[in-house]
Design a protein around this motif. Structure first.
Motif, PDB file in Angstrom:
ATOM      1  N   TRP A 132     -12.153 -12.220  -9.224  1.00 16.59           N
ATOM      2  CA  TRP A 132     -12.569 -11.107 -10.089  1.00 16.59           C
ATOM      3  C   TRP A 132     -14.049 -11.149 -10.439  1.00 16.59           C
ATOM      4  O   TRP A 132     -14.633 -10.137 -10.832  1.00 16.59           O
ATOM      5  CB  TRP A 132     -11.779 -11.117 -11.405  1.00 16.59           C
TER       6      TRP A 132
ATOM      7  N   ALA B  69     -12.076  -8.680 -14.921  1.00 11.24           N
ATOM      8  CA  ALA B  69     -11.328  -9.748 -15.597  1.00 11.24           C
ATOM      9  C   ALA B  69     -10.651  -9.229 -16.868  1.00 11.24           C
ATOM     10  O   ALA B  69      -9.607  -9.734 -17.268  1.00 11.24           O
ATOM     11  CB  ALA B  69     -12.265 -10.915 -15.944  1.00 11.24           C
TER      12      ALA B  69
ATOM     13  N   ASN C 181      -6.529  -8.965 -16.951  1.00 10.16           N
ATOM     14  CA  ASN C 181      -5.931  -9.934 -17.877  1.00 10.16           C
ATOM     15  C   ASN C 181      -4.766  -9.268 -18.604  1.00 10.16           C
ATOM     16  O   ASN C 181      -4.963  -8.343 -19.393  1.00 10.16           O
ATOM     17  CB  ASN C 181      -6.990 -10.394 -18.877  1.00 10.16           C
TER      18      ASN C 181
ATOM     19  N   TYR D 135       1.383 -11.890 -26.115  1.00 10.38           N
ATOM     20  CA  TYR D 135       0.174 -12.717 -26.027  1.00 10.38           C
ATOM     21  C   TYR D 135      -0.488 -12.932 -27.383  1.00 10.38           C
ATOM     22  O   TYR D 135      -1.605 -13.443 -27.459  1.00 10.38           O
ATOM     23  CB  TYR D 135      -0.831 -12.075 -25.059  1.00 10.38           C
TER      24      TYR D 135
ATOM     25  N   ASN E 137      -1.861 -19.107 -22.178  1.00  6.83           N
ATOM     26  CA  ASN E 137      -2.753 -18.077 -21.648  1.00  6.83           C
ATOM     27  C   ASN E 137      -3.897 -18.752 -20.890  1.00  6.83           C
ATOM     28  O   ASN E 137      -4.733 -19.417 -21.500  1.00  6.83           O
ATOM     29  CB  ASN E 137      -3.288 -17.241 -22.810  1.00  6.83           C
TER      30      ASN E 137
ATOM     31  N   ALA F  78      -6.595 -17.771 -19.811  1.00  4.94           N
ATOM     32  CA  ALA F  78      -7.943 -17.342 -20.194  1.00  4.94           C
ATOM     33  C   ALA F  78      -8.543 -18.235 -21.276  1.00  4.94           C
ATOM     34  O   ALA F  78      -9.763 -18.281 -21.424  1.00  4.94           O
ATOM     35  CB  ALA F  78      -7.917 -15.890 -20.682  1.00  4.94           C
ATOM     36  N   TYR F  79      -7.711 -18.943 -22.032  1.00  4.48           N
ATOM     37  CA  TYR F  79      -8.222 -19.676 -23.190  1.00  4.48           C
ATOM     38  C   TYR F  79      -8.594 -21.135 -22.905  1.00  4.48           C
ATOM     39  O   TYR F  79      -9.159 -21.803 -23.757  1.00  4.48           O
ATOM     40  CB  TYR F  79      -7.233 -19.613 -24.357  1.00  4.48           C
TER      41      TYR F  79
ATOM     42  N   TYR G 244     -12.379 -15.574 -16.526  1.00  9.60           N
ATOM     43  CA  TYR G 244     -11.793 -14.598 -17.450  1.00  9.60           C
ATOM     44  C   TYR G 244     -12.842 -13.976 -18.372  1.00  9.60           C
ATOM     45  O   TYR G 244     -12.499 -13.272 -19.317  1.00  9.60           O
ATOM     46  CB  TYR G 244     -10.685 -15.257 -18.282  1.00  9.60           C
TER      47      TYR G 244
ATOM     48  N   MET H 237     -14.940 -15.563 -20.454  1.00  7.61           N
ATOM     49  CA  MET H 237     -15.062 -16.226 -21.751  1.00  7.61           C
ATOM     50  C   MET H 237     -16.343 -17.051 -21.834  1.00  7.61           C
ATOM     51  O   MET H 237     -16.758 -17.674 -20.843  1.00  7.61           O
ATOM     52  CB  MET H 237     -13.867 -17.162 -21.964  1.00  7.61           C
TER      53      MET H 237
END
Lengths: 374, 374
Positions: A117, A156, A160, A313, B160, B162-163, B313, B315
């Motif tokens: 991504w 992303a 997500n 989530y 998750n 992404a975290y 993601y 972040m």
């Protein structure tokens, strides 16, 4: 108006939901409208509304939409911005239904592997032809050219599943109203309303941020010293860091109503119920709302009325409503009532506004003046 | 101290990283230490350090750790909190390496389907025996009982991807220092340091938030009117909304140094470089840092030095450093220099502090006094 929001609270009737369009509302038909899915996708597609509604899994969740200019009137009182006045009622909550953009992109062949991504964005473009009001930028749009309303989000973000970016064809159990994007509208929970393209026509995966005129010349929070002239001279419109996407934390007092009166004498032993809303961006939970009657020396903790369940989530996409019962006798010594919220990141609303050219994201403590007369 | 952070900037040498422990540093060995994975998992496990390091995929990313009490000294100057003084140097950044908690839980049989996560939490418990300093709460710990240091996060957060919640065994390419949790430490990017359990011994999936003593009696931001006495009387420690998990936005000026002097006369035509750091929580990007020399009437936009690439993601888990070249002649009319940051949610730092009992999350505009002498 605020009194309507205060009456309906959690879910806003679609007919009462605020409307902000950049041009006239186009007349589209369910049977003939289609969505083009293109750009760097392995399988470009043109989807009919029936295909969107019947062959893709649907998500149905309540989402609070907020106009980027909510409370802009207060900024205009400091100094005129380039935007017209909004009070604190540029906000509403509907239950939206439609497929996620993730599911559309998976069907178009985009990989679910996050490593693929990076660098990509999903561009969303509406159907209307709108005037290019600002003039030429670095992307070769001529002054006076007609342009489409559009934006982009990082791939992303769209892929997500925690963020619930979706294409809605229903609000509150009914097809969208024409003014709200019939037949298909982009919903990006936790973002400003200005990114949620109505009458959406195209969705493209591209290897950079979109060059859409409105992505750059609208929905920006510029530093406070930037004026209309210097923004053009310095190219500030094109700086990606000044984009306004994710909502900041905000509140309004909706009860008392404007010019509401309370007779002190017969109610001296009673309480008055203050009420209002608070919201924040990014799926964060509002954890605390406080009011002060002495300009922030003491704060009182309000009761929160949370209607929304978090998503799987753990995301919160809606405003909450709050109330506080204040002894009416206390109003005698009160000049102003302020409200502010806190979210789960322990960010709160500032005491003072920060003026910005577009007057967006105005979120200092909400203040109601109390006038006393004999 | 700030001058060390200012010198090393992006990556803090492990030996210089701030240390905040609740008890003595335990002596653990790589070969004998293990991690217990239990609770409501289909396959409970006891993992050796070799198994953790060699049989699970490793993630390696820079993460800024911030003590919840960073800048608490300023809160204590308003009114004593229950915590000791920290300046603005309770922060550091290391490159951490280890498996994600998600991968550990998948191995233990937890489903990757988000619908199965709802209501569950992952409890993390350290190895030390610590005094229960506050006394009994609703969870039947007796006064004086020894307790473990622990916390929990929602299973949806841990699962998750992404975290990037992870179990680190390396920092900056070397095994952890004993004071930083050797051999294994929890890393929750974007959270306060106080949740990142050192010398981690147990990881349990449980159907509610943990009842761990320190989860409730530490790392909380209570409303400003709550005192040590009323917090116990009102049960405020046990209210989930007052937990401090995700960092709020913050900044410090690290250049000039404390008591640094500038000779005006010989440098009158030159510039002085102000510098400092800014961070925020939740993976959000710092988009803007500003300084003011007239208490917020005008703000100047600083130059940002971003070393970190966002994750797949999108972040951002690290602080940024910033600088601003101020004409030395301007310092003559300056009494205070303030700094504040903005993040991609357009939240910023407040002008004024909000006192809270534990003195945590202190993040008003950072101020440096300028003293002039002939």
């Amino acid at each position: 108006p605020l009194r309507v929001l205060n009456k309906t609270r959690f879910i806003t009737p679609s007919i009462m939901h605020y409307v902000r369009n950049h041009g006239a509302c186009p007349k589209l038909e369910w049977d003939t409208d289609t969505l083009l899915v293109g750009g760097d996708v392995p399988r470009p597609m043109e989807l009919t509304m029936d295909e969107i509604a019947s062959t893709l899994p649907a998500r149905e969740i309540p989402v609070t939409l907020v106009c980027d200019g909510n409370r802009r009137k207060e900024q205009n009182m400091l100094r005129q911005t380039v935007g017209f006045n909004w009070g604190a009622a540029g906000v509403g909550t509907n239950v939206y239904k439609g497929p996620t953009v993730r599911d559309v992109l998976l069907r178009a062949g985009i990989s679910s592997d996050p490593a693929t991504w990076r660098g990509f964005h999903v561009e969303f473009i509406g159907i209307e032809d709108l005037p290019n009001k600002i003039g030429p930028g670095p992307f070769e749009k001529k002054w006076g050219d007609k342009v489409k309303y559009g934006t982009s989000v990082p791939l992303a973000r769209a892929m997500n599943p925690a963020y619930d970016v979706m294409l809605a064809y229903q609000a509150n159990g009914q097809f969208l109203q024409p003014d709200h994007g019939y037949p298909l509208r982009l919903i990006i929970p936790g973002y400003i309303g200005g990114r949620m393209i109505k009458w959406i026509k195209e969705l493209n995966v591209i290897p950079h941020m979109t060059e859409n005129h409105y992505h750059y010349h609208d929905n920006r929070i510029l530093p406070p010293h930037i004026t209309a002239e210097s923004a053009i001279q310095l190219g500030t419109w094109y700086k990606p860091e000044y984009i306004f996407n994710e909502l900041n934390i905000n509140s309004a007092i909706t009860q008392p109503d404007h010019n509401e009166t309370i007779e002190i004498q017969p109610n001296i032993g009673k309480e008055y119920e203050l009420a209002g809303y608070s919201y924040t961006g990014g799926g964060r939970m509002i954890t605390r709302v406080e009011i002060t009657t002495n300009a922030g020396i003491n704060w009182h903790t309000c009761e929160l009325h949370r209607f929304e369940q978090p998503t799987d989530y753990g995301m919160y996409w809606c405003w909450i409503w709050w109330s506080f019962r204040i002894p009416i006798v206390d109003l005698i010594s009160t000049d102003e009532i302020w409200a502010r919220a806190w979210d789960e990141s322990n960010n709160t609303q500032p005491f003072r506004p920060t003026w910005n050219l577009m007057g967006m994201g105005n979120n200092q403590c909400f203040r109601v003046k109390v006038h006393k007369s004999l």
